[in-house]
Motif scaffolding. Structure first.
Motif, PDB file in Angstrom:
ATOM      1  N   THR A  60      -4.939  12.462  -2.956  1.00  0.00           N
ATOM      2  CA  THR A  60      -4.082  11.713  -4.108  1.00  0.00           C
ATOM      3  C   THR A  60      -4.204  11.007  -5.182  1.00  0.00           C
ATOM      4  O   THR A  60      -3.893  11.143  -6.003  1.00  0.00           O
TER       5      THR A  60
ATOM      6  N   SER B 180      -3.795  -0.099  -7.765  1.00  0.00           N
ATOM      7  CA  SER B 180      -4.048   0.614  -6.383  1.00  0.00           C
ATOM      8  C   SER B 180      -5.458   1.202  -6.393  1.00  0.00           C
ATOM      9  O   SER B 180      -5.571   1.537  -5.224  1.00  0.00           O
TER      10      SER B 180
ATOM     11  N   GLN C 226      -7.954  10.440   0.007  1.00  0.00           N
ATOM     12  CA  GLN C 226      -8.072  10.360  -1.139  1.00  0.00           C
ATOM     13  C   GLN C 226      -8.211  10.937  -2.342  1.00  0.00           C
ATOM     14  O   GLN C 226      -7.792  11.102  -3.056  1.00  0.00           O
TER      15      GLN C 226
ATOM     16  N   GLU D 235       0.721  -1.068   0.303  1.00  0.00           N
ATOM     17  CA  GLU D 235       0.274   0.445   0.459  1.00  0.00           C
ATOM     18  C   GLU D 235       1.528   1.193   0.149  1.00  0.00           C
ATOM     19  O   GLU D 235       1.057   2.701  -0.901  1.00  0.00           O
TER      20      GLU D 235
ATOM     21  N   LYS E 185       0.877   9.319  -6.146  1.00  0.00           N
ATOM     22  CA  LYS E 185       1.507  10.268  -5.740  1.00  0.00           C
ATOM     23  C   LYS E 185       2.152  11.310  -7.242  1.00  0.00           C
ATOM     24  O   LYS E 185       2.671  12.067  -7.623  1.00  0.00           O
TER      25      LYS E 185
ATOM     26  N   ASP F 225       1.266   3.896  -3.015  1.00  0.00           N
ATOM     27  CA  ASP F 225       0.937   4.801  -2.909  1.00  0.00           C
ATOM     28  C   ASP F 225       1.862   6.407  -3.315  1.00  0.00           C
ATOM     29  O   ASP F 225       1.682   7.453  -3.935  1.00  0.00           O
TER      30      ASP F 225
END
Length: 941
Positions: free
Chosen positions: A814, A732, A811, A93, A101, A97
């Motif tokens: 992101t 993801s 969220q 995770e 990003k 992430d």
């Protein structure tokens, strides 16, 4: 760390990195900087001249070739999956992430000889990407339960591929062709080994420890980069990776004693396949044999060959003919294959192919034909190098042989040096009876005598002006691309003639002009590597021409008459009509449950409208179309008044003026009448169609109609929703994480707010698919039949949770950050940029990247959640499921029976508790809301 490494840390090499200068004879025109670290890691840095984008590609010299132990096939491909399972420092995770990003898209692939990992992103995140990639290559960590979950996903991938007869044919051919060498199995591995994979946790550690080592690895960094700074970053994070010591001997294949014949019976209807394999030489950047064989087979069985013309166009015995001489580390297989329309013609096709092979052993090719083949190959590669990722990927496909930038240039120097005598020598050495493997596949019986292969020697003859506004995207690329967009698609098909728009476009692009037959055009295009292709969708048809600027005039003198003055020959009409019927019946219906499910969902939701049938049409509609129908549609649809034109590359004013002048010869008129906005049908509750088909797995698609298109104010918000919920091929996204990643139920789970035909084959959608109404869709890739009911429940549960709870602020930030950068990645190629510009013109919106970035920047998390609740539903959805036991699945759905799920490995209690709740969730599907349709009836009329 999860693996033990002996030895000492190797110090970083202090030698200066050396630049590889391009020479006039080089295929790649870039200046590369190369360096090998003391631990053996190879670095290649290539500034490409494209701004803002960087592509990191990491080819590892391990593929199915390295799977030397019996019972252990498939592990190279398996680690393509496992490498995304995280490390102690960057668990999955956290890793995802970081990649998200960075606005990056990444993937990997495994071949016989390598596994390649690639990530493309904005240049500002280069150090971050290098850092996390270094960590996962050196510190991959996973437990047995995770290993077992992923092994089931790998089995799901095998099951997914099992519907494709070509894949099975190739698997059988390789197993028949090799006795000892590891090329005997495909990249996926033997099915018995895949099924046993959950029991091989300990061995997986051994495999990784052997092969994932710096001396087998190359890091390619291409794009907007500074070489010395990039090398310093790599040294910083990768120099402590320890060299390995494992040595293995790949078993040499003994001399073949063919010919060999194998037949594959196929359970479902499909046109017969006839495929020839010939033992072929290994890749070499010095020896001529493999390159010579590659060009010889391309000339002899490609689209310009006499055999292609005879079987495809004149006699129309086949609808596919292709050849492949892959680049392999060890001697492999060269392939020639045909798909035969009728079983009774299989023997005839077999013998014509063998006659062609026999002649290659006695008749050298001409100097002119060879020169044209060299030209086509060279320009074809150059044409593809229109973005950083493609440049890096092409380089990766050659670097793995000797870990050198120069390999690809050396190889093309070998090609430049080939003579007809070289090709003739390769034919005599490799295209013989002893090295031949014939594989056939069919649903029914083939003609008698297929297995009795004649001697090649016995087959030889015995002695005895328009007012157009053109979008111009001026760049330095020498490859010119233009698109001609007409507002004419399958929504314009007359009732009872479904498929007419697609067939008319095919007749323009693949049936020649009034002056030249298609085989003449194909031959003329070959030395200049030019192409003129079509794409038809619901509302538009696009013709795309692509050619090097050196050949602009000669190309257009041949290509544009296909549109302006089509040949409309009866034999081409029959050939292309058969091809479209097979594309509908065989390629879509019979061989591809996933695309079938998505297409059927679309037509169900828009039944009764112009969107209510597939672009390919229906079986009944195609049968009713005449050549006169095609002529009439062409004359009415492709007119001066409606064509939109875009051109990109190093284009001059003279070029655009010439294009305008040529298009002035189009028929006058305002085109076809505008179609109404189709009104999609919103389901009342869950309405399910189960397509009954003989298949190993169950494919699921579900969705509802959308009035939101790119011109709608809520489009950016819903684009964020689909990205967060199920970005195409993104690991993801929410659905992927909950269904595939945590539970290992299938190969992937995605969401869409725009049509994405052919999605299983592509990373990004094609441009020029503009529609007046869209579909919100969840694509649940095939699951085991026993898990189908649960898979539907979890998809609905996750969708319901998403709508009810909405995105969090974190969220939202992101996802928006990812999309603000990713919009550049998804529009990075020449074709995409030109296509999206025409789409923006059609939709009446700003340029796409501006539309999205401006729209995203204005959004708040409340805007996105409000749009999601306004337009989406987890209660009222149309569902299509494709499975073998349709009646049994219907019983489960309407009875709301509990749907338990079992795992190979242990799972945490909270997940099992969640599964229990989901498995008992009431869907309230009424018996009358479920219909079963035999596959044979789908798209029949």
């Amino acid at each position: 760390m999860s693996r033990l490494i002996s030895g000492f840390i190797t110090p970083v090499a202090f030698a200066m990195a050396s630049p590889a200068m391009a020479t006039p004879a080089d295929l790649l025109p870039f200046k590369a900087t190369e360096k090998t670290l003391a631990n053996g890691l190879k670095i290649i840095v290539v500034p490409t001249g494209f701004p803002n984008i960087v592509s990191v590609q990491i080819p590892v010299q391990t593929g199915s070739r390295n799977e030397v132990e019996p019972g252990k096939s498939g592990f190279a491909h398996f680690f393509e999956h496992m490498m995304f399972r995280g490390t102690p420092t960057y668990p999955p995770e956290k890793y995802q992430d970081i990649i998200t990003k960075a606005g990056a898209r990444q993937n990997a692939y495994t071949s016989d000889d390598l596994t390649n990992y690639y990530t493309t992103f904005a240049k500002e995140d280069l150090e971050t990407v290098l850092k996390v990639e270094a960590d996962r290559f050196q510190h991959l960590s996973y437990g047995e339960d995770v290993f077992k979950t992923e092994s089931r996903a790998v089995l799901g991938e095998y099951n997914k591929n099992s519907a494709n007869p070509f894949a099975k044919m190739y698997e059988v051919m390789r197993e028949s062709a090799f006795d000892t060498h590891t090329y005997k199995h495909t990249t996926m591995g033997f099915i018995k080994d895949i099924e046993d994979m959950p029991n091989q946790y300990a061995y997986s550690k051994v495999f990784f420890d052997r092969w994932y080592r710096p001396e087998r690895t190359t890091i390619i960094v291409a794009g907007d980069v500074e070489p010395q700074k990039t090398i310093a970053m790599i040294e910083k994070y990768w120099s402590t990776w320890r060299r390995g010591s494992y040595k293995s001997e790949i078993p040499a294949e003994p001399a073949s004693k063919g010919p060999v014949y194998r037949h594959v019976p196929w359970a479902t209807p499909t046109p017969p396949l006839v495929a020839f394999g010939f033992h072929a030489p290994a890749f070499s950047e010095r020896n001529k044999e493999q390159a010579a064989l590659k060009l010889l087979l391309s000339l002899s069985f490609g689209r310009t060959s006499p055999l292609y013309k005879r079987l495809m166009q004149d006699e129309q015995k086949i609808d596919q003919l292709f050849e492949d001489t892959p680049n392999r580390v060890d001697p492999g297989l060269a392939i020639v294959a045909a798909r035969v329309k009728k079983a009774e013609d299989a023997l005839y096709v077999r013998d014509l192919v063998l006659q062609t092979v026999a002649r290659l052993r006695t008749e050298p090719v001409s100097d002119k034909a060879l020169a044209e083949a060299k030209s086509a190959l060279k320009y074809g590669v150059i044409r593809s190098l229109d973005n950083t990722e493609q440049i890096a990927g092409t380089l990766a496909s050659f670097v793995h042989f000797n870990r050198s930038y120069g390999t690809i240039n050396n190889y093309y120097r070998v090609i430049d040096s080939l003579t007809p005598a070289d090709l003739h020598a390769a034919a005599r050495k490799y295209l013989g009876d002893e090295g031949m493997v014939l594989t056939t596949l069919s649903n029914g019986a083939l003609p008698a005598g297929m297995e009795a292969l004649p001697k090649l020697a016995d087959l030889l003859p015995k002695a005895g002006k328009a007012n157009l506004d053109i979008i111009v995207q001026k760049t330095a690329l020498p490859q010119i691309r233009y698109k001609l967009l007409f507002p004419a698609g399958s929504a314009h098909d007359p009732a009872g003639k479904e498929g007419l728009a697609a067939l008319t476009a095919a007749m323009v692009a693949s049936a020649g002009s009034s002056d030249r037959k298609i085989d003449e055009i194909t031959k003329a295009f070959f030395p200049m590597a030019g192409s003129f292709t079509e794409q038809t969708d619901k509302e538009m048809t696009t013709f795309t021409g692509t050619i090097h600027k050196d050949n602009w005039k000669a190309f257009n003198d041949i290509a544009l008459p296909m549109l302006l003055s089509p040949g409309f020959r009866e034999e081409d009409f029959r050939r292309l009509k058969d091809a479209q019927r097979n594309a509908l019946q065989v390629d879509l219906k019979d061989n591809n449950e996933e695309e079938l499910g998505k297409e059927r969902l679309q037509t169900n939701v828009y039944a009764g409208t112009g969107y209510g049938h597939a672009v390919l049409g229906t079986a009944k509609g195609l049968a009713a179309i005449t050549l006169d129908d095609v002529r009439s549609f062409w004359k009415t649809a492709y007119t001066q008044g409606v064509v939109k034109v875009g051109v990109s590359g190093d284009v001059s004013d003279e070029m655009t003026a010439a294009l305008k002048q040529a298009l002035a010869r189009l028929p006058e008129g305002g085109g076809l009448p505008a179609t109404p906005v189709p009104a999609g049908r919103q389901a009342n509750g869950l309405e399910v169609e189960i397509i009954e088909k003989n298949t190993r797995a169950t494919a699921i698609s579900l969705g509802l109609p959308l009035t939101v298109t790119r011109s709608h104010a809520d489009f950016p918000a819903l684009w964020m929703v689909k990205t967060w919920l199920g970005e195409h091929r993104s690991s993801s996204a929410r659905l992927y994480q909950r269904i595939r990643e945590v539970r290992g139920m299938n190969y992937g789970d995605y969401a869409y707010i725009e049509a994405f035909p052919r999605g299983m084959f592509q990373f990004f959608p094609n441009p020029n698919l503009g529609r007046k109404a869209q579909l919100f869709e969840l694509w649940i890739r095939p699951v085991a039949p026993e898990n189908a009911h649960f898979a539907l429940r979890i998809a609905l549960a996750e969708l319901d949770k998403a709508i009810a709870q909405g995105m969090s602020k974190e969220q939202f930030e992101t996802t928006r950050g990812y999309l603000m950068k990713n919009v550049f990645v998804m529009t990075s190629t020449q074709d995409q940029q030109l296509g999206y510009a025409l789409d923006s013109q059609w939709h009446g919106t700003p340029e796409f990247t501006k539309l999205m970035r401006d729209g995203l920047s204005r959004l708040t998390v409340d805007d996105v959640n409000a749009a999601m609740r306004k337009h989406l539903s987890a209660k009222n959805l149309s569902v299509v499921m494709i499975t073998k036991d349709a009646a049994g699945l219907k019983d489960k759905l309407v009875s709301d029976a509990v749907s338990p799920i079992k795992y190979d490995g242990n799972k945490p209690k909270d997940l099992l508790d969640e599964d229990a709740v989901i498995g008992a969730m009431k869907l309230d599907i009424k018996p009358e809301a479920v219909r079963i349709t035999p596959a044979a009836q789908v798209f029949a009329e």
